[in-house]
Design an enzyme around this catalytic site. Structure first.
Site, mmCIF file in Angstrom:
data_model
loop_
_atom_site.group_PDB
_atom_site.id
_atom_site.type_symbol
_atom_site.label_atom_id
_atom_site.label_comp_id
_atom_site.label_asym_id
_atom_site.label_seq_id
_atom_site.Cartn_x
_atom_site.Cartn_y
_atom_site.Cartn_z
ATOM 1 N N ARG A 179 1.573 17.513 30.168
ATOM 2 C CA ARG A 179 0.914 18.070 31.329
ATOM 3 C C ARG A 179 -0.421 17.385 31.664
ATOM 4 N NH1 ARG A 179 1.546 23.559 32.540
ATOM 5 N NH2 ARG A 179 2.064 23.881 30.347
ATOM 6 N N PRO A 231 0.890 14.432 24.562
ATOM 7 C CA PRO A 231 0.514 15.112 25.799
ATOM 8 C C PRO A 231 1.532 14.906 26.911
ATOM 9 C CG PRO A 231 -0.656 13.041 25.597
ATOM 10 C CD PRO A 231 0.140 13.180 24.326
ATOM 11 N N CYS A 281 16.149 33.088 48.118
ATOM 12 C CA CYS A 281 16.476 34.517 48.279
ATOM 13 C C CYS A 281 16.036 35.343 47.087
ATOM 14 C CB CYS A 281 17.968 34.668 48.526
ATOM 15 S SG CYS A 281 18.417 33.917 50.083
HETATM 16 N N1 LLP Z 1 5.210 18.373 22.099
HETATM 17 C C1 LLP Z 1 6.045 19.425 21.922
HETATM 18 C C2 LLP Z 1 6.757 19.571 20.669
HETATM 19 C C3 LLP Z 1 6.222 20.347 22.962
HETATM 20 O O1 LLP Z 1 7.032 21.385 22.783
HETATM 21 C C4 LLP Z 1 5.541 20.161 24.187
HETATM 22 C C5 LLP Z 1 5.733 21.088 25.281
HETATM 23 C C6 LLP Z 1 4.688 19.046 24.329
HETATM 24 C C7 LLP Z 1 4.544 18.179 23.255
HETATM 25 C C8 LLP Z 1 3.927 18.753 25.587
HETATM 26 O O2 LLP Z 1 3.033 19.768 25.888
HETATM 27 P P1 LLP Z 1 1.985 19.617 27.096
HETATM 28 O O3 LLP Z 1 0.969 18.548 26.729
HETATM 29 O O4 LLP Z 1 2.746 19.245 28.293
HETATM 30 O O5 LLP Z 1 1.381 20.965 27.169
HETATM 31 N N2 LLP Z 1 7.373 24.702 30.993
HETATM 32 C C9 LLP Z 1 6.082 25.164 30.565
HETATM 33 C C10 LLP Z 1 5.519 24.303 29.459
HETATM 34 C C11 LLP Z 1 6.442 24.170 28.277
HETATM 35 C C12 LLP Z 1 5.894 23.266 27.236
HETATM 36 C C13 LLP Z 1 6.925 22.963 26.224
HETATM 37 N N3 LLP Z 1 6.515 22.053 25.204
HETATM 38 C C14 LLP Z 1 5.143 25.176 31.773
HETATM 39 O O6 LLP Z 1 5.573 24.813 32.832
HETATM 40 O O7 LLP Z 1 4.010 25.572 31.635
#
Ligand code: LLP
Length: 436
Positions: free
Chosen positions: A292, A290, A360
């Site tokens: 986010r 995790p 901008c």
């Molecule tokens: N593991 C892998 C292989 C991933 O690609 C990601 C996120 C995570 C774990 C963590 O995921 P989370 O628990 O944070 O959802 N920039 C985008 C999100 C991109 C996520 C990329 N991979 C945004 O701001 O929503």
């Protein structure tokens, strides 16, 4: 509008986070300012630990792509989690923080030879191999090092989690991983088993981010265990680890209604056990990554309101001293946020305004329709849930220096990222001979 973690309104009517008055924080550190609520960050780490490690004997890796600094690495270490890292720069950061490298999983769909070399040199715990090219390269380099490397294979289970298109990674048409459906995943496992320097430890998948449907995770677990059975039947190999990635969603704004961390564990833990039993396989160690859902709600960005512009009959623009440079998510994904006036946090919202940034671009709008008290120039705006994918995706567009970040707890605020200076902006600029 929802408050998060240690947020409250103090006696002066100011928003307080971690016992610190945000008006004081803005005065001391300037704006824009990222504020990280240490207690909430650690609480979320502990929730993951308690549910996944405590109840199911699993492993939790914090996904550094959401937010990675030296201080964050230290806290993750203290909370007993591992790290999911995706680049040489992230590995370097963790290493400089003294993070134990055997608790690092190295991800990425196009690891460079230099990154592979660095990861081997510092001794990361696991490589999550994305494709056959990487597998061959890694095997060759690891042979030179003369020490076997523990590997998970990233596969695409062909599941579409209900989320924004740009962050979908689980479907077959993906740049990530080897597809189960096409037989490429099995071919990858076979190759891995034959590779002399690689020790195949198990499988990885990640079906997307900001996911609210627990069923999507459960489905992924089932598809992965089906594949684990195929692997066993075809190769006689039992997977030791099943890494189901990250992706749990968080509340940004109405009507978001994400599940709790414990709910995710209650779905995944039992499901993996059931599926293993159904297939007559030993239960693999459950790993989650995790990002986010640990750091997102723990971050708040403070901005100073500058120009306020009324377009009669159209809308009221409230411009702040940051924007898409420190938070590109609204412009990139149409992401929504909630905010309050930090200097008048107790007042009832009376108007709907559009919060624009200073960059901008017409698309540099942080919040399309923010419900706020009557906003005036000089007010302090706090945008919530900016802990994940804000600082890590920030940029210097328009040559605007990046904000500072403070860690707040029990009334103490400490800088963990200093504000960029104009001189920092020139750090990499060079004048060629002909222009000197
Ligand atoms: N593991 C892998 C292989 C991933 O690609 C990601 C996120 C995570 C774990 C963590 O995921 P989370 O628990 O944070 O959802 N920039 C985008 C999100 C991109 C996520 C990329 N991979 C945004 O701001 O929503």
């Amino acid at each position: 509008m929802r408050f998060h973690g240690t947020m409250r309104v103090n006696e002066r009517g100011h928003l307080e986070i971690g016992g610190c008055d945000t008006v004081e924080l803005a005065r001391e550190f300037g704006t824009p300012l990222y504020v990280l609520d240490e207690e909430l960050f650690r609480h979320n780490c502990r929730e993951y630990y308690r549910h996944f490690v405590g109840r199911y004997g699993g492993k939790v890796l914090y996904a550094g792509k959401a937010l990675l600094t030296l201080a964050v690495c230290r806290m993750v270490h203290e909370e007993g989690l591992g790290l999911d890292l995706v680049s040489g720069g992230e590995i370097y950061t963790a290493r400089e923080a003294g993070f134990p490298m055997d608790r690092v999983y190295f991800h990425g769909n196009n690891k460079s030879p230099a990154e592979i070399d660095l990861a081997l040199k510092v001794g990361v715990g696991r490589f999550v191999v994305d494709n056959l090219y990487e597998l061959e390269t890694l095997n060759a380099v690891a042979l030179e090092y003369g020490r076997p490397v523990d590997v998970l294979l990233r596969v695409t289970p062909g599941i579409e989690a209900h989320t924004h298109d740009y962050v979908k990674t689980g479907q077959n048409d993906s740049k990530f991983g080897l597809a189960v459906d096409t037989g490429q995943a099995l071919a990858g496992v076979r190759r891995c088993l034959r590779a002399r320097a690689l020790r195949f430890r198990g499988l990885h998948c990640h079906i997307g981010s900001q996911i609210f449907e627990l069923e999507a995770f459960a489905h992924a677990a089932a598809v992965m265990m089906d594949f684990a059975r195929v692997v066993y039947e075809e190769t006689g190999t039992v997977i030791e680890e099943l890494n189901l990635g990250g992706g749990l969603g968080i509340y940004y704004a109405e009507p978001d209604d994400p599940p709790e961390i414990g709910d995710l564990a209650e779905v995944l833990g039992p499901r993996v056990r059931e599926e293993a039993a159904r297939h007559g396989l030993p239960v693999p160690r459950l790993v989650v990554e995790p990002g986010r859902s640990i750091v997102g709600p723990a971050g708040t960005t403070l901005y100073t309101v500058g120009a306020v512009k009324d377009i009669p009959g159209v809308r009221r623009y409230v411009a702040v001293d940051g924007g898409m440079g420190d938070n590109p998510r609204p412009a990139l994904y149409g992401a929504r946020y909630e905010a309050c006036l930090a200097n008048r946090a107790g007042e009832t919202p009376v108007e709907t305004v559009t919060v624009a940034g200073k960059y901008c671009e017409s698309g540099d709008v942080l919040i399309r329709d923010a419900r706020l008290p009557r906003v005036e120039s000089g007010d302090l705006l706090a945008v919530f849930c900016t802990g994940a994918y804000n600082y890590t995706m920030s940029m210097n567009y328009n040559r605007v220096p990046r904000p500072a970040m403070v860690l707040v707890r029990d009334g103490r605020a400490e800088l963990i990222v200093r504000r960029e200076t104009y001189a920092d902006l020139l750090r990499c600029d060079l004048l060629p001979e002909s222009l000197r």
